[in-house]
Write a protein that holds these residues in place. Structure first.
Motif, PDB file in Angstrom:
ATOM      1  N   THR A 126       0.844  -1.196   0.000  1.00  0.00           N
ATOM      2  CA  THR A 126       0.000   0.000   0.000  1.00  0.00           C
ATOM      3  C   THR A 126       0.882   1.249   0.000  1.00  0.00           C
ATOM      4  N   PRO A 127       0.352   2.380  -0.483  1.00  0.00           N
ATOM      5  CA  PRO A 127       1.138   3.623  -0.532  1.00  0.00           C
ATOM      6  C   PRO A 127       1.611   4.061   0.850  1.00  0.00           C
ATOM      7  N   LYS A 128       2.670   4.840   0.885  1.00  0.00           N
ATOM      8  CA  LYS A 128       3.227   5.302   2.155  1.00  0.00           C
ATOM      9  C   LYS A 128       2.263   6.195   2.919  1.00  0.00           C
ATOM     10  N   ASN A 129       1.373   6.879   2.193  1.00  0.00           N
ATOM     11  CA  ASN A 129       0.434   7.781   2.862  1.00  0.00           C
ATOM     12  C   ASN A 129      -0.861   7.063   3.277  1.00  0.00           C
ATOM     13  N   TRP A 130      -0.855   5.747   3.245  1.00  0.00           N
ATOM     14  CA  TRP A 130      -2.013   4.947   3.673  1.00  0.00           C
ATOM     15  C   TRP A 130      -2.185   5.128   5.184  1.00  0.00           C
ATOM     16  N   GLY A 131      -3.328   5.672   5.587  1.00  0.00           N
ATOM     17  CA  GLY A 131      -3.569   5.948   6.996  1.00  0.00           C
ATOM     18  C   GLY A 131      -4.726   5.142   7.547  1.00  0.00           C
ATOM     19  N   ALA A 132      -5.160   5.505   8.738  1.00  0.00           N
ATOM     20  CA  ALA A 132      -6.227   4.763   9.406  1.00  0.00           C
ATOM     21  C   ALA A 132      -7.528   4.796   8.612  1.00  0.00           C
ATOM     22  N   GLU A 133      -7.846   5.931   8.012  1.00  0.00           N
ATOM     23  CA  GLU A 133      -9.085   6.012   7.233  1.00  0.00           C
ATOM     24  C   GLU A 133      -9.049   5.042   6.071  1.00  0.00           C
ATOM     25  N   ASP A 134      -7.926   4.987   5.366  1.00  0.00           N
ATOM     26  CA  ASP A 134      -7.779   4.033   4.269  1.00  0.00           C
ATOM     27  C   ASP A 134      -7.913   2.604   4.788  1.00  0.00           C
ATOM     28  N   ALA A 135      -7.271   2.330   5.918  1.00  0.00           N
ATOM     29  CA  ALA A 135      -7.294   0.983   6.480  1.00  0.00           C
ATOM     30  C   ALA A 135      -8.710   0.543   6.836  1.00  0.00           C
ATOM     31  N   LEU A 136      -9.476   1.434   7.435  1.00  0.00           N
ATOM     32  CA  LEU A 136     -10.829   1.083   7.856  1.00  0.00           C
ATOM     33  C   LEU A 136     -11.766   0.904   6.660  1.00  0.00           C
ATOM     34  N   ASN A 137     -11.653   1.772   5.683  1.00  0.00           N
ATOM     35  CA  ASN A 137     -12.482   1.621   4.480  1.00  0.00           C
ATOM     36  C   ASN A 137     -12.138   0.339   3.729  1.00  0.00           C
ATOM     37  N   HIS A 138     -10.840   0.064   3.618  1.00  0.00           N
ATOM     38  CA  HIS A 138     -10.418  -1.169   2.943  1.00  0.00           C
ATOM     39  C   HIS A 138     -10.919  -2.390   3.701  1.00  0.00           C
ATOM     40  N   PHE A 139     -10.781  -2.368   5.028  1.00  0.00           N
ATOM     41  CA  PHE A 139     -11.176  -3.537   5.798  1.00  0.00           C
ATOM     42  C   PHE A 139     -12.653  -3.857   5.610  1.00  0.00           C
ATOM     43  N   ARG A 140     -13.503  -2.855   5.652  1.00  0.00           N
ATOM     44  CA  ARG A 140     -14.941  -3.143   5.525  1.00  0.00           C
ATOM     45  C   ARG A 140     -15.254  -3.761   4.166  1.00  0.00           C
ATOM     46  N   SER A 141     -14.672  -3.215   3.109  1.00  0.00           N
ATOM     47  CA  SER A 141     -14.905  -3.774   1.774  1.00  0.00           C
ATOM     48  C   SER A 141     -14.435  -5.225   1.702  1.00  0.00           C
TER      49      SER A 141
END
Length: 267
Positions: A126-141
């Motif tokens: 994942t990109p270096k700027n991947w943060g908690a928001e990205d992680a949570l959205n990805h996890f739900r999908s």
């Protein structure tokens, strides 16, 4: 940000971020284990079931562990269909047997491909700027992607894309990512930095944070959690979510009236 406020909250972090905190909190559940996969599985489950009285949450999690023969990862990977029958009566509030069986199916599919649940939140590459928001959205999908996903189970896994504060998932990420020498949080995941975490914003934290003028937003949603966390970053840019201990602790003390425990400078 007021230096007095930082000093006050740092003192409260010290009061609650200590081993004595563990026993009466849902984080005690993953602390029952040493195997990383067991810590992840029961940490996630404890966070998911974390609404209502803490004693009840802990007891329900222990009931679930017993139903999985005291070894969640081994049970999930190696169970056969008849082994699932004993889980059909597990229930906590709106979490029922349908949800339980899907969680087991999801964990099995995931751990057959990956060593850690971290890959479900922050996939390799994942990109270096991947943060908690990205992680949570990805996890739900990812979580709802299995063909047999029951629609009712969606309500147990929130995401910023749905404007939720994601209180329970942010708490789980705090457990997995934060690391210090106090031994409360585990710090076993390395792809997210503690500085990138978002503060869990439950009812008590929200109320205390508003009293301390750390939240000005009228409603309580994902943007509220971001506002709170940004203000906490002014107190500690590298570890803002450590103040979850302080705000939650003040929420516990609030049973005697928060006005009597806040320092004069709060106003």
């Amino acid at each position: 940000m007021n230096d007095n406020l930082k000093s006050f909250l740092d003192q409260k972090v010290g009061q609650y971020n200590r081993p004595e905190f563990i026993a009466n909190d849902p984080i005690s559940i993953p602390h029952l284990f040493t195997k990383q996969q067991d810590i992840e599985i029961m940490g996630f489950w404890a966070a998911t079931l974390a609404w209502g009285q803490r004693v009840t949450i802990i007891n329900k999690c222990k009931e679930l562990i017993a139903l999985m023969d005291g070894a969640p990862h081994d049970f999930i990977i190696n169970h056969e269909e008849p082994d699932l029958k004993k889980l059909l009566h597990f229930k906590h509030r709106t979490f029922n047997d349908i949800d339980t069986l899907y969680f087991i199916l999801f964990f099995r599919q995931h751990y057959e491909r990956f060593e850690s649940l971290e890959d479900a939140f922050v996939p390799a590459g994942t990109p270096k700027n991947w943060g908690a928001e990205d992680a949570l959205n990805h996890f739900r999908s990812y979580f709802i992607s299995l063909p047999d996903f029951p629609n009712r189970t969606k309500k147990h896994v929130s995401s910023p894309s749905k404007k939720s504060t994601c209180k329970r998932l942010n708490m789980f990420l705090r457990w997995m990512v934060r690391k210090d020498d106090q031994g409360v949080d585990f710090g076993i995941w390395k792809r997210l930095k503690p500085s990138e975490l978002i503060c869990p914003c439950d009812l008590h934290v929200d109320r205390v944070a508003r009293k301390l003028k750390l939240i000005s937003r009228t409603q309580t949603d994902w943007q509220t959690a971001l506002e709170l966390t940004q203000n906490l970053r002014e107190l500690d840019p590298l570890d803002p979510v450590k103040y979850d201990f302080a705000l939650f602790g003040l929420g516990i003390e609030e049973r005697w009236g928060i006005e009597g425990i806040l320092p004069d400078f709060v106003g």
